[in-house]
Design an enzyme around this catalytic site. Structure first.
Site, PDB file in Angstrom:
ATOM      1  N   GLU A 133     -28.527  -0.014  -4.699  1.00  0.00           N
ATOM      2  CA  GLU A 133     -27.883  -0.917  -3.483  1.00  0.00           C
ATOM      3  C   GLU A 133     -26.249  -1.461  -3.623  1.00  0.00           C
ATOM      4  O   GLU A 133     -25.696  -1.911  -3.417  1.00  0.00           O
ATOM      5  CB  GLU A 133     -28.594  -1.726  -3.517  1.00  0.00           C
ATOM      6  CG  GLU A 133     -29.866  -2.426  -3.212  1.00  0.00           C
ATOM      7  CD  GLU A 133     -30.872  -3.158  -3.026  1.00  0.00           C
ATOM      8  OE1 GLU A 133     -31.938  -3.120  -2.527  1.00  0.00           O
ATOM      9  OE2 GLU A 133     -30.595  -3.131  -4.467  1.00  0.00           O
ATOM     10  N   LYS A 187     -30.304  -9.527  -7.153  1.00  0.00           N
ATOM     11  CA  LYS A 187     -30.541  -8.257  -6.713  1.00  0.00           C
ATOM     12  C   LYS A 187     -31.587  -7.444  -7.772  1.00  0.00           C
ATOM     13  O   LYS A 187     -31.500  -7.131  -8.226  1.00  0.00           O
ATOM     14  CB  LYS A 187     -30.081  -7.416  -5.611  1.00  0.00           C
ATOM     15  CG  LYS A 187     -29.573  -8.791  -4.487  1.00  0.00           C
ATOM     16  CD  LYS A 187     -28.055  -7.857  -3.644  1.00  0.00           C
ATOM     17  CE  LYS A 187     -29.228  -5.746  -2.870  1.00  0.00           C
ATOM     18  NZ  LYS A 187     -30.012  -6.265  -2.702  1.00  0.00           N
ATOM     19  N   GLY A 196     -35.219  -7.148  -6.892  1.00  0.00           N
ATOM     20  CA  GLY A 196     -36.537  -7.435  -7.060  1.00  0.00           C
ATOM     21  C   GLY A 196     -37.630  -6.196  -6.982  1.00  0.00           C
ATOM     22  O   GLY A 196     -38.434  -5.833  -7.047  1.00  0.00           O
ATOM     23  N   GLY A 197     -36.969  -5.811  -5.470  1.00  0.00           N
ATOM     24  CA  GLY A 197     -37.521  -4.277  -4.788  1.00  0.00           C
ATOM     25  C   GLY A 197     -37.112  -3.429  -5.775  1.00  0.00           C
ATOM     26  O   GLY A 197     -37.356  -1.634  -5.461  1.00  0.00           O
TER      27      GLY A 197
HETATM   28  C1  5RP Z   1     -34.700  -4.672  -3.676  1.00  0.00           C
HETATM   29  C2  5RP Z   1     -33.573  -5.585  -2.926  1.00  0.00           C
HETATM   30  C3  5RP Z   1     -33.839  -7.229  -2.441  1.00  0.00           C
HETATM   31  O1  5RP Z   1     -33.120  -7.525  -1.450  1.00  0.00           O
HETATM   32  C4  5RP Z   1     -34.144  -8.217  -2.601  1.00  0.00           C
HETATM   33  O2  5RP Z   1     -35.437  -7.671  -3.037  1.00  0.00           O
HETATM   34  C5  5RP Z   1     -35.556  -9.008  -1.943  1.00  0.00           C
HETATM   35  O3  5RP Z   1     -36.647  -8.205  -1.350  1.00  0.00           O
HETATM   36  P1  5RP Z   1     -36.931  -9.336   0.539  1.00  0.00           P
HETATM   37  O4  5RP Z   1     -36.722  -8.871   1.414  1.00  0.00           O
HETATM   38  O5  5RP Z   1     -38.928  -8.597   0.170  1.00  0.00           O
HETATM   39  O6  5RP Z   1     -37.205 -11.051  -0.926  1.00  0.00           O
HETATM   40  O7  5RP Z   1     -32.386  -6.283  -3.893  1.00  0.00           O
HETATM   41  O8  5RP Z   1     -34.315  -4.053  -4.252  1.00  0.00           O
END
Ligand code: 5RP
Length: 220
Positions: free
Chosen positions: A103, A94, A96-97
């Protein structure tokens, strides 16, 4: 069905896992955005939410859903969030955002982690997605060296500062035969705030959006 329609379907399905009258944990990302929009339809049955990012907080508030500080909450029956990859044991990558630290904290408090993903996130072994690591800025070079020594190829996420004022290193090419061990090793590096491996505290349930509908995977 488009990828967005699959995300919407799992977001809608996650409402069945939201207990009435409680405060729940809410993650971050495009799939969670659909979940927040769906949650708004049952906001009068909800006490509120604890949010994992400024972005999600803004969206929750725009829908009139009360947002609580985690320190003001004794218990969270459920945390709903997306993932960049999830393996057959429920371990995830996790971050990516970029919201991985908040989290991970909220996931640790929650009784249950409900992961909402489209089927493209299912993997047999974690590691194709670059592993995000949140780092205190002054420790950047130290952490870069240590991550290279573990066999990875870390790159600083350009122009990105987390909600906590830190940088993100995205690590390519890390072998992950044992995600729990790797999570512990990276956590040990001074200056690492959080590694985006969620193996020690993985998902309890995944709702997976597929071409034929939403599938449920439960993990022991
Ligand atoms: C953010 C995360 C998100 O849950 C992960 O990047 C998935 O994102 P998306 O639903 O846009 O694919 O960990 O920090």
């Amino acid at each position: 069905m488009t990828q967005d329609e699959r995300k919407q379907a799992v977001a809608q399905a996650a409402l069945r896992h939201v207990p009435q009258g409680e405060i729940i944990g809410v993650g971050t990302g495009s799939t969670v955005n659909f979940f927040i929009d769906a949650l708004a339809t049952m906001k009068h049955d909800l006490a509120g939410a604890v949010s994992s990012s400024e972005r999600s907080t803004e969206r929750l508030k725009a829908h009139g859903i009360p947002v609580f500080d985690l320190n003001a909450v004794e218990r969270l029956p459920v945390y709903v969030d997306g993932a960049d990859e999830i393996d057959p044991s429920g371990a995830m990558i996790k971050g990516g955002g970029g919201a991985l630290t908040r989290e991970k904290i909220i996931a640790e408090v929650a009784d249950r982690f409900v992961c909402i993903v489209d089927a493209s996130k299912l993997v047999s072994v974690l590691g194709a997605f670059p592993l995000p690591v949140e780092v205190v800025p002054m420790a950047r070079e130290l952490v870069l060296r240590r991550l290279r020594a573990l066999g990875g190829e870390p790159r600083q996420r350009e122009g990105y500062i987390t909600d906590n004022g830190n940088i993100i290193l995205d690590v390519l090419d890390l072998a992950m035969p044992n995600p729990r061990e790797l999570e512990s090793s990276i956590n040990q590096i001074p200056g690492v705030v959080t590694v985006g491996l969620f193996a020690h505290r993985g998902a309890d349930l995944a709702l997976v959006g597929t071409a034929t509908g939403v599938q449920e995977c439960t993990y022991p």
